[in-house]
Design a protein around this motif. Structure first.
Motif, PDB file in Angstrom:
ATOM      1  N   ALA A 187      -8.890 -12.426  -6.463  1.00 22.33           N
ATOM      2  CA  ALA A 187      -9.080 -12.655  -7.478  1.00 22.33           C
ATOM      3  C   ALA A 187     -10.544 -13.075  -7.897  1.00 22.33           C
ATOM      4  N   ARG A 188     -10.930 -14.609  -7.183  1.00 23.17           N
ATOM      5  CA  ARG A 188     -12.054 -14.367  -8.185  1.00 23.17           C
ATOM      6  C   ARG A 188     -13.215 -13.906  -8.095  1.00 23.17           C
ATOM      7  N   PHE A 189     -13.393 -12.654  -6.131  1.00 19.14           N
ATOM      8  CA  PHE A 189     -14.375 -12.250  -5.633  1.00 19.14           C
ATOM      9  C   PHE A 189     -14.586 -11.377  -6.528  1.00 19.14           C
ATOM     10  N   PHE A 190     -13.585 -10.249  -6.837  1.00 17.65           N
ATOM     11  CA  PHE A 190     -13.416  -9.251  -7.783  1.00 17.65           C
ATOM     12  C   PHE A 190     -13.674  -9.816  -8.707  1.00 17.65           C
ATOM     13  N   ALA A 191     -13.286 -10.800  -9.399  1.00 16.99           N
ATOM     14  CA  ALA A 191     -13.598 -10.928 -10.821  1.00 16.99           C
ATOM     15  C   ALA A 191     -15.281 -11.105 -11.807  1.00 16.99           C
ATOM     16  N   THR A 192     -15.885 -11.647 -10.623  1.00 14.10           N
ATOM     17  CA  THR A 192     -17.304 -11.874 -10.385  1.00 14.10           C
ATOM     18  C   THR A 192     -17.699 -10.728  -9.890  1.00 14.10           C
ATOM     19  N   VAL A 193     -17.456 -10.248  -9.050  1.00 13.17           N
ATOM     20  CA  VAL A 193     -18.243  -8.731  -9.399  1.00 13.17           C
ATOM     21  C   VAL A 193     -18.605  -7.300 -10.282  1.00 13.17           C
ATOM     22  N   ILE A 194     -16.948  -7.647 -11.187  1.00 10.68           N
ATOM     23  CA  ILE A 194     -16.088  -6.499 -12.440  1.00 10.68           C
ATOM     24  C   ILE A 194     -17.291  -7.808 -12.961  1.00 10.68           C
ATOM     25  N   GLY A 195     -17.107  -9.081 -13.203  1.00  9.48           N
ATOM     26  CA  GLY A 195     -17.658  -9.413 -14.839  1.00  9.48           C
ATOM     27  C   GLY A 195     -19.537  -9.032 -14.420  1.00  9.48           C
ATOM     28  N   CYS A 208     -13.197  -2.124  11.284  1.00  8.93           N
ATOM     29  CA  CYS A 208     -13.019  -3.651  11.503  1.00  8.93           C
ATOM     30  C   CYS A 208     -12.823  -4.492  10.724  1.00  8.93           C
ATOM     31  N   SER A 209     -11.338  -3.375  10.048  1.00  8.63           N
ATOM     32  CA  SER A 209     -11.172  -4.263   8.698  1.00  8.63           C
ATOM     33  C   SER A 209      -9.998  -5.063   9.712  1.00  8.63           C
ATOM     34  N   GLY A 210      -9.456  -5.677   8.559  1.00 11.94           N
ATOM     35  CA  GLY A 210      -7.835  -6.065   8.590  1.00 11.94           C
ATOM     36  C   GLY A 210      -6.742  -5.771   7.993  1.00 11.94           C
ATOM     37  N   PRO A 211      -5.619  -6.483   8.273  1.00 14.84           N
ATOM     38  CA  PRO A 211      -4.347  -5.793   7.340  1.00 14.84           C
ATOM     39  C   PRO A 211      -4.146  -5.551   5.696  1.00 14.84           C
ATOM     40  N   ALA A 212      -5.774  -6.954   5.325  1.00 15.30           N
ATOM     41  CA  ALA A 212      -5.028  -6.919   3.929  1.00 15.30           C
ATOM     42  C   ALA A 212      -5.412  -5.680   3.025  1.00 15.30           C
ATOM     43  N   ALA A 213      -3.941  -5.705   2.216  1.00 13.19           N
ATOM     44  CA  ALA A 213      -4.396  -4.289   0.918  1.00 13.19           C
ATOM     45  C   ALA A 213      -6.143  -3.874   0.517  1.00 13.19           C
ATOM     46  N   THR A 214      -6.294  -5.200  -0.009  1.00 12.55           N
ATOM     47  CA  THR A 214      -7.713  -5.521  -0.976  1.00 12.55           C
ATOM     48  C   THR A 214      -8.707  -4.221   0.239  1.00 12.55           C
ATOM     49  N   THR A 215      -8.997  -5.072   1.064  1.00  9.06           N
ATOM     50  CA  THR A 215     -10.335  -4.441   1.934  1.00  9.06           C
ATOM     51  C   THR A 215     -10.422  -3.379   1.785  1.00  9.06           C
ATOM     52  N   PRO A 216     -10.594  -2.533   1.458  1.00 14.95           N
ATOM     53  CA  PRO A 216     -10.778  -0.634   1.049  1.00 14.95           C
ATOM     54  C   PRO A 216     -11.712  -1.136  -0.121  1.00 14.95           C
ATOM     55  N   TRP A 217     -10.875  -2.226  -0.713  1.00 12.05           N
ATOM     56  CA  TRP A 217     -11.800  -2.434  -2.168  1.00 12.05           C
ATOM     57  C   TRP A 217     -13.045  -2.802  -1.363  1.00 12.05           C
ATOM     58  N   VAL A 218     -13.161  -3.498  -1.191  1.00  9.82           N
ATOM     59  CA  VAL A 218     -14.300  -4.930  -0.964  1.00  9.82           C
ATOM     60  C   VAL A 218     -15.235  -3.897  -0.081  1.00  9.82           C
ATOM     61  N   THR A 219     -14.756  -3.081   0.888  1.00  7.30           N
ATOM     62  CA  THR A 219     -15.456  -1.819   1.781  1.00  7.30           C
ATOM     63  C   THR A 219     -16.557  -1.360   0.695  1.00  7.30           C
ATOM     64  N   SER A 220     -15.930  -0.882  -0.101  1.00  5.08           N
ATOM     65  CA  SER A 220     -16.640   0.203  -1.068  1.00  5.08           C
ATOM     66  C   SER A 220     -17.485  -1.112  -2.194  1.00  5.08           C
ATOM     67  N   VAL A 221     -17.423  -2.151  -2.353  1.00  5.82           N
ATOM     68  CA  VAL A 221     -18.247  -3.438  -3.278  1.00  5.82           C
ATOM     69  C   VAL A 221     -19.338  -3.902  -2.043  1.00  5.82           C
ATOM     70  N   LEU A 222     -19.147  -3.687  -0.986  1.00  2.91           N
ATOM     71  CA  LEU A 222     -20.567  -4.076   0.381  1.00  2.91           C
ATOM     72  C   LEU A 222     -21.015  -3.470   0.322  1.00  2.91           C
ATOM     73  N   ALA A 223     -20.434  -1.411   0.894  1.00  8.05           N
ATOM     74  CA  ALA A 223     -21.745  -0.229   1.201  1.00  8.05           C
ATOM     75  C   ALA A 223     -22.330  -0.376   0.069  1.00  8.05           C
ATOM     76  N   HIS A 224     -21.923  -0.737  -1.330  1.00  8.12           N
ATOM     77  CA  HIS A 224     -23.406  -0.524  -2.416  1.00  8.12           C
ATOM     78  C   HIS A 224     -24.120  -1.547  -2.668  1.00  8.12           C
ATOM     79  N   ALA A 225     -23.369  -3.139  -2.010  1.00  8.57           N
ATOM     80  CA  ALA A 225     -24.594  -3.905  -2.532  1.00  8.57           C
ATOM     81  C   ALA A 225     -25.350  -3.778  -1.742  1.00  8.57           C
TER      82      ALA A 225
END
Length: 205
Positions: A32-40, A110-127
């Protein structure tokens, strides 16, 4: 809150927006804090495309991690609603689609099972397209925050960084190696202040 929506937002501005979102997050959500910071940070820059999340994925993040935020009151959430409408109409462009595709293939493998991982992937690829250290691109406090994020979502990949390379460099090198291609820097690295340290003869990190 209107005053924080300025051209050059400060860390305090971004944190204030992140906290507004976090007020709507369920307890014990590790991302939650990671995505809140990215979106913020993106909201403060008035450019939700900075998140790297296409409009549909961003809507999914908000609905899953910050339910009720879009219906909340206050200037920050009103700005979020307005920017979401504009972003949905404009969409996300990818000026380095070949690189982002290579990096996504690596991260997906290389991703793990977390449901949020695909969203993290999108953020990292763009960053990795931007010209700064990855932790600053993401609005985090330092390298340790990136390490924790990657360990949570791509633990096997983190274990491969035995040379302690900086994360943006490591991710780019790993993406090209995974595709069987010669190593190349991430697109954003060429304009980073520490490019000489990372890629010059005297710097390996």
């Amino acid at each position: 809150m209107d005053a924080i929506l300025i051209a050059a937002p400060t860390a305090r501005d971004i944190d204030a927006l992140a906290c507004t979102l976090l007020a709507h997050a369920p307890p014990d959500q590790p991302d939650a804090r990671f995505f809140a910071t990215v979106i913020g940070k993106s909201l403060a820059h008035r450019d939700l495309a900075r998140t790297g999340l296409p409009p549909a994925e961003l809507a999914g993040v908000l609905a899953s991690l910050f339910p009720g935020a879009q219906a909340g009151s206050g200037a920050a959430l009103a700005a979020l609603r307005a920017q979401l409408l504009a972003y949905a109409a404009r969409g996300l462009a990818s000026p380095q689609s070949d690189f982002t595709r290579l990096l996504r293939v690596l991260l997906d493998a290389c991703s793990g099972p977390a449901a949020t991982t695909p969203w993290v992937t999108s953020v990292l690829a763009h960053a990795c397209l931007r010209p700064d250290h990855l932790w600053r691109d993401l609005g985090l406090s330092g390298r340790d925050d990136v390490t924790a994020l990657l360990t949570r979502h791509y633990p096997g990949l983190v274990a491969r960084n035995t040379g302690n390379l900086r994360w943006k460099k490591f991710l780019a090198y790993s993406a090209f190696a995974h595709a069987g291609l010669p190593a190349q820097a991430a697109p954003g690295c060429a304009h980073c202040e520490d490019h000489g340290l990372c890629y010059g003869t005297g710097g390996q990190r």
